[in-house]
Write a protein that holds these residues in place. Sequence first.
Motif, PDB file in Angstrom:
ATOM      1  N   GLU A 169       0.863  -1.184   0.000  1.00 11.06           N
ATOM      2  CA  GLU A 169       0.000   0.000   0.000  1.00 11.06           C
ATOM      3  C   GLU A 169       0.896   1.230   0.000  1.00 11.06           C
ATOM      4  O   GLU A 169       1.933   1.243   0.677  1.00 11.06           O
ATOM      5  CB  GLU A 169      -0.892   0.006   1.248  1.00 11.06           C
ATOM      6  CG  GLU A 169      -1.813   1.211   1.340  1.00 11.06           C
ATOM      7  CD  GLU A 169      -2.562   1.295   2.662  1.00 11.06           C
ATOM      8  OE1 GLU A 169      -3.115   2.367   2.960  1.00 11.06           O
ATOM      9  OE2 GLU A 169      -2.572   0.295   3.407  1.00 11.06           O
ATOM     10  N   ILE A 170       0.523   2.242  -0.755  1.00 12.69           N
ATOM     11  CA  ILE A 170       1.252   3.506  -0.745  1.00 12.69           C
ATOM     12  C   ILE A 170       0.604   4.439   0.274  1.00 12.69           C
ATOM     13  O   ILE A 170      -0.607   4.669   0.237  1.00 12.69           O
ATOM     14  CB  ILE A 170       1.281   4.142  -2.143  1.00 12.69           C
ATOM     15  CG1 ILE A 170       2.101   3.254  -3.088  1.00 12.69           C
ATOM     16  CG2 ILE A 170       1.883   5.555  -2.090  1.00 12.69           C
ATOM     17  CD1 ILE A 170       2.112   3.705  -4.528  1.00 12.69           C
TER      18      ILE A 170
ATOM     19  N   ALA B  38       0.428   8.105   1.569  1.00 10.64           N
ATOM     20  CA  ALA B  38       0.744   9.458   1.109  1.00 10.64           C
ATOM     21  C   ALA B  38       1.054  10.388   2.281  1.00 10.64           C
ATOM     22  O   ALA B  38       0.428  10.311   3.345  1.00 10.64           O
ATOM     23  CB  ALA B  38      -0.420  10.022   0.300  1.00 10.64           C
TER      24      ALA B  38
ATOM     25  N   HIS C 274      10.221   7.445   1.876  1.00 11.87           N
ATOM     26  CA  HIS C 274      11.038   8.042   0.820  1.00 11.87           C
ATOM     27  C   HIS C 274      11.380   9.494   1.171  1.00 11.87           C
ATOM     28  O   HIS C 274      10.486  10.325   1.356  1.00 11.87           O
ATOM     29  CB  HIS C 274      10.301   7.961  -0.519  1.00 11.87           C
ATOM     30  CG  HIS C 274      10.285   6.581  -1.088  1.00 11.87           C
ATOM     31  ND1 HIS C 274      11.092   6.192  -2.137  1.00 11.87           N
ATOM     32  CD2 HIS C 274       9.608   5.475  -0.714  1.00 11.87           C
ATOM     33  CE1 HIS C 274      10.893   4.918  -2.403  1.00 11.87           C
ATOM     34  NE2 HIS C 274       9.996   4.460  -1.551  1.00 11.87           N
TER      35      HIS C 274
ATOM     36  N   CYS D 107       6.686   1.210  -8.226  1.00 11.29           N
ATOM     37  CA  CYS D 107       6.169   2.017  -7.112  1.00 11.29           C
ATOM     38  C   CYS D 107       6.748   3.431  -7.165  1.00 11.29           C
ATOM     39  O   CYS D 107       7.816   3.705  -6.596  1.00 11.29           O
ATOM     40  CB  CYS D 107       6.490   1.348  -5.789  1.00 11.29           C
ATOM     41  SG  CYS D 107       5.691  -0.254  -5.574  1.00 11.29           S
ATOM     42  N   LYS D 108       6.039   4.290  -7.845  1.00 12.50           N
ATOM     43  CA  LYS D 108       6.431   5.692  -7.920  1.00 12.50           C
ATOM     44  C   LYS D 108       5.974   6.370  -6.622  1.00 12.50           C
ATOM     45  O   LYS D 108       4.777   6.486  -6.359  1.00 12.50           O
ATOM     46  CB  LYS D 108       5.786   6.350  -9.129  1.00 12.50           C
ATOM     47  CG  LYS D 108       6.162   7.811  -9.312  1.00 12.50           C
ATOM     48  CD  LYS D 108       5.498   8.391 -10.558  1.00 12.50           C
ATOM     49  CE  LYS D 108       5.859   9.848 -10.716  1.00 12.50           C
ATOM     50  NZ  LYS D 108       5.217  10.439 -11.929  1.00 12.50           N
ATOM     51  N   ILE D 109       6.925   6.808  -5.818  1.00 11.21           N
ATOM     52  CA  ILE D 109       6.630   7.336  -4.481  1.00 11.21           C
ATOM     53  C   ILE D 109       7.184   8.758  -4.365  1.00 11.21           C
ATOM     54  O   ILE D 109       8.396   8.958  -4.528  1.00 11.21           O
ATOM     55  CB  ILE D 109       7.246   6.467  -3.377  1.00 11.21           C
ATOM     56  CG1 ILE D 109       6.966   4.983  -3.603  1.00 11.21           C
ATOM     57  CG2 ILE D 109       6.757   6.928  -2.011  1.00 11.21           C
ATOM     58  CD1 ILE D 109       5.571   4.544  -3.360  1.00 11.21           C
TER      59      ILE D 109
ATOM     60  N   SER E 295       6.285  10.445   1.253  1.00 14.93           N
ATOM     61  CA  SER E 295       5.323   9.348   1.273  1.00 14.93           C
ATOM     62  C   SER E 295       6.070   8.037   1.512  1.00 14.93           C
ATOM     63  O   SER E 295       7.287   8.009   1.614  1.00 14.93           O
ATOM     64  CB  SER E 295       4.524   9.309  -0.029  1.00 14.93           C
ATOM     65  OG  SER E 295       3.725  10.469  -0.161  1.00 14.93           O
TER      66      SER E 295
ATOM     67  N   LEU F 156       5.998   3.418   1.220  1.00 18.16           N
ATOM     68  CA  LEU F 156       5.466   2.149   0.726  1.00 18.16           C
ATOM     69  C   LEU F 156       5.372   1.204   1.912  1.00 18.16           C
ATOM     70  O   LEU F 156       6.372   0.940   2.583  1.00 18.16           O
ATOM     71  CB  LEU F 156       6.386   1.565  -0.351  1.00 18.16           C
ATOM     72  CG  LEU F 156       5.987   0.208  -0.921  1.00 18.16           C
ATOM     73  CD1 LEU F 156       4.687   0.320  -1.718  1.00 18.16           C
ATOM     74  CD2 LEU F 156       7.098  -0.357  -1.796  1.00 18.16           C
TER      75      LEU F 156
END
Length: 242
Positions: free
Chosen positions: A22-23, A25, A154, A193-195, A199, A201
């Motif tokens: 799950e990302i 934010a 990140h 996974c562009k984070i 934010s 992961l």
Amino acid sequence: MNPESRIQNLEKSCLLSEQGFEILADILAPRQCDDLARELSDLYEREQKSTRNKIGGVRNLLGQSSQVSELASSERFSAILRSRLGTPTFPVRALFFDKTPDANWRVPWHQDLTIAVREKKEVAEFKAWSIKDDILHVQPPCEILESMATIRIHLDDCDANNGALKIIPRSHLHGKLTPLEISDWTKQNPVVCKIPRGSALLIRPLLLHSSSPAKTPSHRRVLHIEYATGNLPGGLKWFDSQ
């Protein structure tokens, strides 16, 4: 808790349990990212100077950084994990990674199968003992890994150009995979996974993941914190638990 919140928590719990990731934010504010990046980058540079080899990160940060320790044990992170896993958690290991022009590596498809412990004890189903940076590591039984989760925070924007993590959704549902099974799974199209900076992961250890060398390396700083839900059997102790 109102009915709407219960529904949202159920959806989040299902996302992590069913998809394996799950990302999250906006976990950290920009100033928090700056403070962590400054401290961890300084620590990374000191360790880099003390070795002849190029290193990609720093291990065992819960005992080295008060910022990391406080963040890992914060009520906000505890609440996030409790809502997804359905039980209290505690941090057991924290690592820092940074892909730079001098340390720009490829990580092949794998599952996270090892944990760090304080001393070696012969306990059933704990196998493949090894030493990494003078710390004992071992592969525990599958049920321990299935109960764990990792938050990868990140500190820089991350996308396919600077070595973003690639994952195979739902691959964590099939236990420890053989090399042949991994090869079959990775024939699927992975999720990149562009984070964004600040934010995170949230990922299960058994989820297949990899990363490519950065195409445009500058910094890809990630704080990786692993969480457990219980003590280890047979007198074994988590190495870096608080």
